[in-house]
Design a protein around this motif. Structure first.
Motif, PDB file in Angstrom:
ATOM      1  N   ALA A  41      15.432  -4.298 -35.339  1.00 16.21           N
ATOM      2  CA  ALA A  41      15.833  -3.594 -34.120  1.00 16.21           C
ATOM      3  C   ALA A  41      14.693  -2.658 -33.703  1.00 16.21           C
ATOM      4  N   PHE A  42      14.410  -2.623 -32.409  1.00 15.99           N
ATOM      5  CA  PHE A  42      13.330  -1.762 -31.932  1.00 15.99           C
ATOM      6  C   PHE A  42      13.400  -1.579 -30.422  1.00 15.99           C
ATOM      7  N   GLN A  43      12.685  -0.571 -29.927  1.00 17.59           N
ATOM      8  CA  GLN A  43      12.544  -0.343 -28.501  1.00 17.59           C
ATOM      9  C   GLN A  43      11.169  -0.829 -28.080  1.00 17.59           C
ATOM     10  N   HIS A  44      11.097  -1.448 -26.898  1.00 18.22           N
ATOM     11  CA  HIS A  44       9.814  -1.962 -26.426  1.00 18.22           C
ATOM     12  C   HIS A  44       9.854  -2.264 -24.931  1.00 18.22           C
ATOM     13  N   LEU A  45       8.665  -2.380 -24.367  1.00 17.92           N
ATOM     14  CA  LEU A  45       8.501  -2.842 -23.003  1.00 17.92           C
ATOM     15  C   LEU A  45       7.720  -4.145 -23.101  1.00 17.92           C
ATOM     16  N   PRO A  46       8.327  -5.293 -22.767  1.00 23.35           N
ATOM     17  CA  PRO A  46       7.634  -6.573 -22.896  1.00 23.35           C
ATOM     18  C   PRO A  46       6.717  -6.854 -21.711  1.00 23.35           C
ATOM     19  N   GLU A  47       5.608  -7.517 -21.989  1.00 21.69           N
ATOM     20  CA  GLU A  47       4.670  -7.927 -20.945  1.00 21.69           C
ATOM     21  C   GLU A  47       4.166  -9.330 -21.265  1.00 21.69           C
ATOM     22  N   ASN A  48       4.350 -10.238 -20.336  1.00 22.43           N
ATOM     23  CA  ASN A  48       3.891 -11.613 -20.512  1.00 22.43           C
ATOM     24  C   ASN A  48       2.398 -11.659 -20.210  1.00 22.43           C
ATOM     25  N   LEU A  49       1.582 -12.107 -21.162  1.00 19.81           N
ATOM     26  CA  LEU A  49       0.139 -12.195 -20.974  1.00 19.81           C
ATOM     27  C   LEU A  49      -0.300 -13.583 -20.535  1.00 19.81           C
ATOM     28  N   SER A  50       0.654 -14.484 -20.397  1.00 18.05           N
ATOM     29  CA  SER A  50       0.383 -15.862 -20.004  1.00 18.05           C
ATOM     30  C   SER A  50       0.746 -16.072 -18.532  1.00 18.05           C
ATOM     31  N   ALA A  51       0.205 -17.096 -17.945  1.00 15.70           N
ATOM     32  CA  ALA A  51       0.553 -17.444 -16.565  1.00 15.70           C
ATOM     33  C   ALA A  51       1.887 -18.187 -16.494  1.00 15.70           C
ATOM     34  N   LYS A  52       2.394 -18.623 -17.649  1.00 14.43           N
ATOM     35  CA  LYS A  52       3.645 -19.382 -17.695  1.00 14.43           C
ATOM     36  C   LYS A  52       4.786 -18.493 -18.190  1.00 14.43           C
ATOM     37  N   PRO A  53       6.019 -18.764 -17.739  1.00 17.19           N
ATOM     38  CA  PRO A  53       7.165 -18.001 -18.247  1.00 17.19           C
ATOM     39  C   PRO A  53       7.361 -18.237 -19.744  1.00 17.19           C
ATOM     40  N   LEU A  54       7.810 -17.213 -20.437  1.00 11.04           N
ATOM     41  CA  LEU A  54       8.164 -17.323 -21.851  1.00 11.04           C
ATOM     42  C   LEU A  54       9.673 -17.465 -21.941  1.00 11.04           C
ATOM     43  N   GLU A  55      10.138 -18.512 -22.617  1.00 10.83           N
ATOM     44  CA  GLU A  55      11.572 -18.739 -22.752  1.00 10.83           C
ATOM     45  C   GLU A  55      11.934 -18.842 -24.224  1.00 10.83           C
ATOM     46  N   GLY A  56      13.121 -18.325 -24.557  1.00 11.51           N
ATOM     47  CA  GLY A  56      13.573 -18.386 -25.932  1.00 11.51           C
ATOM     48  C   GLY A  56      15.039 -18.067 -26.037  1.00 11.51           C
ATOM     49  N   CYS A  57      15.536 -18.123 -27.235  1.00 14.58           N
ATOM     50  CA  CYS A  57      16.935 -17.817 -27.513  1.00 14.58           C
ATOM     51  C   CYS A  57      16.985 -16.772 -28.620  1.00 14.58           C
ATOM     52  N   LEU A  58      17.621 -15.649 -28.326  1.00 15.47           N
ATOM     53  CA  LEU A  58      17.780 -14.567 -29.292  1.00 15.47           C
ATOM     54  C   LEU A  58      19.147 -14.688 -29.950  1.00 15.47           C
ATOM     55  N   SER A  59      19.154 -14.747 -31.258  1.00 21.72           N
ATOM     56  CA  SER A  59      20.397 -14.725 -32.028  1.00 21.72           C
ATOM     57  C   SER A  59      20.390 -13.410 -32.787  1.00 21.72           C
ATOM     58  N   ARG A  60      21.203 -12.474 -32.341  1.00 21.34           N
ATOM     59  CA  ARG A  60      21.143 -11.133 -32.925  1.00 21.34           C
ATOM     60  C   ARG A  60      22.002 -10.998 -34.174  1.00 21.34           C
ATOM     61  N   GLN A  61      21.643 -10.051 -35.002  1.00 23.51           N
ATOM     62  CA  GLN A  61      22.384  -9.768 -36.228  1.00 23.51           C
ATOM     63  C   GLN A  61      23.716  -9.115 -35.854  1.00 23.51           C
ATOM     64  N   LYS A  62      24.773  -9.529 -36.523  1.00 25.14           N
ATOM     65  CA  LYS A  62      26.081  -8.934 -36.253  1.00 25.14           C
ATOM     66  C   LYS A  62      26.043  -7.455 -36.619  1.00 25.14           C
ATOM     67  N   SER A  63      26.728  -6.632 -35.802  1.00 23.99           N
ATOM     68  CA  SER A  63      26.727  -5.197 -36.067  1.00 23.99           C
ATOM     69  C   SER A  63      27.971  -4.735 -36.819  1.00 23.99           C
ATOM     70  N   SER A  64      28.980  -5.601 -36.900  1.00 23.52           N
ATOM     71  CA  SER A  64      30.184  -5.215 -37.636  1.00 23.52           C
ATOM     72  C   SER A  64      30.803  -6.455 -38.279  1.00 23.52           C
ATOM     73  N   PRO A  65      31.537  -6.258 -39.395  1.00 20.25           N
ATOM     74  CA  PRO A  65      32.115  -7.406 -40.106  1.00 20.25           C
ATOM     75  C   PRO A  65      33.085  -8.233 -39.277  1.00 20.25           C
ATOM     76  N   GLY A  66      33.790  -7.633 -38.320  1.00 20.76           N
ATOM     77  CA  GLY A  66      34.770  -8.359 -37.518  1.00 20.76           C
ATOM     78  C   GLY A  66      34.167  -9.120 -36.352  1.00 20.76           C
ATOM     79  N   GLU A  67      32.906  -8.902 -36.098  1.00 22.99           N
ATOM     80  CA  GLU A  67      32.262  -9.550 -34.965  1.00 22.99           C
ATOM     81  C   GLU A  67      31.877 -10.977 -35.341  1.00 22.99           C
ATOM     82  N   ASN A  68      32.011 -11.891 -34.395  1.00 22.29           N
ATOM     83  CA  ASN A  68      31.601 -13.273 -34.648  1.00 22.29           C
ATOM     84  C   ASN A  68      30.868 -13.809 -33.422  1.00 22.29           C
TER      85      ASN A  68
END
Length: 92
Positions: A41-68
Motif C-alpha cells: 500500500a502506498f501513495q503516489h502520482l502516476p505518470e505514463n512515460l510511454s506514448a501508449k496507454p498502460l493497461e492492467g488489472c489490480l487485485s487488491r489485498q483483502k482488508s478484512s476477514p469478511g470481505e470477499n
C-alpha cells in the motif's frame, strides 16, 4: 496523488511509468504484458512515460476477514479493477 491498497497488478500491456511519492522522490517502473508485480500500500502520482496507454488489472489485498471478491470494500476500491494509467493520471 492517490492512495493505492496493497495488491498484485497483472499488466495487460507493456509499460514504462513513473511514480512520484509524497516526499518528492520518484521511482521508474517498466513492465511487460503478462508480467505480475506486487505492490505494498502506498501513495503516489502516476505518470505514463510511454506514448501508449498502460493497461492492467489490480487485485487488491483483502482488508478484512469478511470481505470477499464479490463484496464492495469500504474504502471504495474494487477487488479487481482494470486501469488506464493515462486516465488515472488525468483524473487524480
Amino acid at each position: 496523488m492517490h492512495e493505492q491498497p496493497a495488491g498484485t497488478v497483472v499488466f495487460l500491456s507493456d509499460g514504462d511509468f513513473r511514480f512520484t511519492y509524497p516526499d518528492g522522490k520518484t521511482g521508474n517502473i517498466q513492465a511487460k504484458a503478462g508480467e505480475v508485480k506486487w505492490f505494498e500500500a502506498f501513495q503516489h502520482l502516476p505518470e505514463n512515460l510511454s506514448a501508449k496507454p498502460l493497461e492492467g488489472c489490480l487485485s487488491r489485498q483483502k482488508s478484512s476477514p469478511g470481505e470477499n471478491a464479490f463484496s464492495k470494500p469500504t474504502d471504495g476500491a474494487r477487488v479487481c479493477a482494470g486501469f488506464d494509467l493515462e486516465k488515472a493520471a488525468r483524473v487524480r
